[in-house]
Design a protein around this motif. Sequence first.
Motif, PDB file in Angstrom:
ATOM      1  N   ALA A 212      22.489  22.345  60.153  1.00 53.45           N
ATOM      2  CA  ALA A 212      22.071  21.371  59.140  1.00 53.45           C
ATOM      3  C   ALA A 212      22.499  21.877  57.768  1.00 53.45           C
ATOM      4  CB  ALA A 212      20.570  21.158  59.193  1.00 53.45           C
ATOM      5  N   CYS A 213      22.989  20.962  56.925  1.00 53.52           N
ATOM      6  CA  CYS A 213      23.580  21.347  55.645  1.00 53.52           C
ATOM      7  C   CYS A 213      22.908  20.590  54.501  1.00 53.52           C
ATOM      8  CB  CYS A 213      25.079  21.051  55.646  1.00 53.52           C
ATOM      9  SG  CYS A 213      25.972  21.786  57.050  1.00 53.52           S
ATOM     10  N   ALA A 237      15.133  24.662  53.452  1.00 53.99           N
ATOM     11  CA  ALA A 237      15.502  24.391  54.842  1.00 53.99           C
ATOM     12  C   ALA A 237      14.270  24.108  55.692  1.00 53.99           C
ATOM     13  CB  ALA A 237      16.288  25.575  55.410  1.00 53.99           C
ATOM     14  N   ARG A 241      13.447  20.587  57.667  1.00 52.50           N
ATOM     15  CA  ARG A 241      13.192  20.585  59.112  1.00 52.50           C
ATOM     16  C   ARG A 241      11.823  19.966  59.409  1.00 52.50           C
ATOM     17  NH1 ARG A 241      12.018  25.701  62.943  1.00 52.50           N
ATOM     18  NH2 ARG A 241      10.221  25.612  61.578  1.00 52.50           N
ATOM     19  N   TRP A 252      20.639  26.621  59.364  1.00 50.86           N
ATOM     20  CA  TRP A 252      20.850  25.814  58.170  1.00 50.86           C
ATOM     21  C   TRP A 252      21.845  26.481  57.237  1.00 50.86           C
ATOM     22  CZ3 TRP A 252      18.054  21.220  56.899  1.00 50.86           C
ATOM     23  CH2 TRP A 252      17.178  20.818  57.911  1.00 50.86           C
TER      24      TRP A 252
END
Length: 291
Positions: A212-213, A237, A241, A252
């Motif tokens: 995930a970015c 992050a 989430r 991440w």
Amino acid sequence: MTTLSFAKGQGTGNDFVLFTDSEGERPLTPEQIRFLCDRRFGVGANGVIRAVRSRAIPEGAAILDVEPEAEWFMDYWNADGTPAEMCGNGIRVYAHYLIAEGLVAPERRDTLPIGTRAGVKDVLAGVSGYTVDLGRWRLAEERLVSAHGLEVARPGLGLDLGNPHVVTALAHVGELEGLDLTRAPSLDPAPAGGANVEFVVPEDPLVQDGIACIRMRVHERGVGETLSCGTGTAAAALAFRYWGGEGMPNHWRVDVPGGRLAVRMFATEEGEHVSLSGPAELVYRGEIELP
């Protein structure tokens, strides 16, 4: 006047003045810390880190009862002269400093336990940087976040990573870039000890190859806007989430103005931990007369 020998270090643009005081004989005053961090009259930095043996400082001596191998304590102070519990970028730079100064000599796969005001943190030196286990985290109180550049206040998720954070999501990159963080955001209710405030937007797509970015800017208590905040990237992050729910990844990538950091959540016997990985380097060394 006292002459201080120091090193200047940085991790993704978060910069620090570091010096060694092994036996805890030369603590700096808040006025001296503010002088060192001043970018016009001093060295210039987001904070000051004193390398001191844990047994030589009360906070460190207490830690040795729990982790006898935590020989060194990271005595970290914000640019405004106030002490801080922890700094995710700072502890990576500190580990690099200890190794470069020959104060520790860990093997490549050995973790280096370091005492902080937020407990012992384990740091691992790698090929392209350092990874620190930030330990357990917990959710904290939600707050409304107001900032110059935002027309209305936004909800912010409180998280505790040993130091306090409030993370708020923005609608798009334009909002992120339009923030004026030369002035501190306000939080409602206001936390007694202040908090770091992170503003975050997802990349499109959010998940790329299982990672995930997100992008982030941060206003750090006692400092102002910085190019990066290590514990803040972990908080950002974790917040995303949490908002995304089941199915969100545990790996991440967080882009900050000063570079890129990696965050990972993983299970341990005592509960979930979060780690932070990124670069650290010493920029130069010098001497300065302290007032």
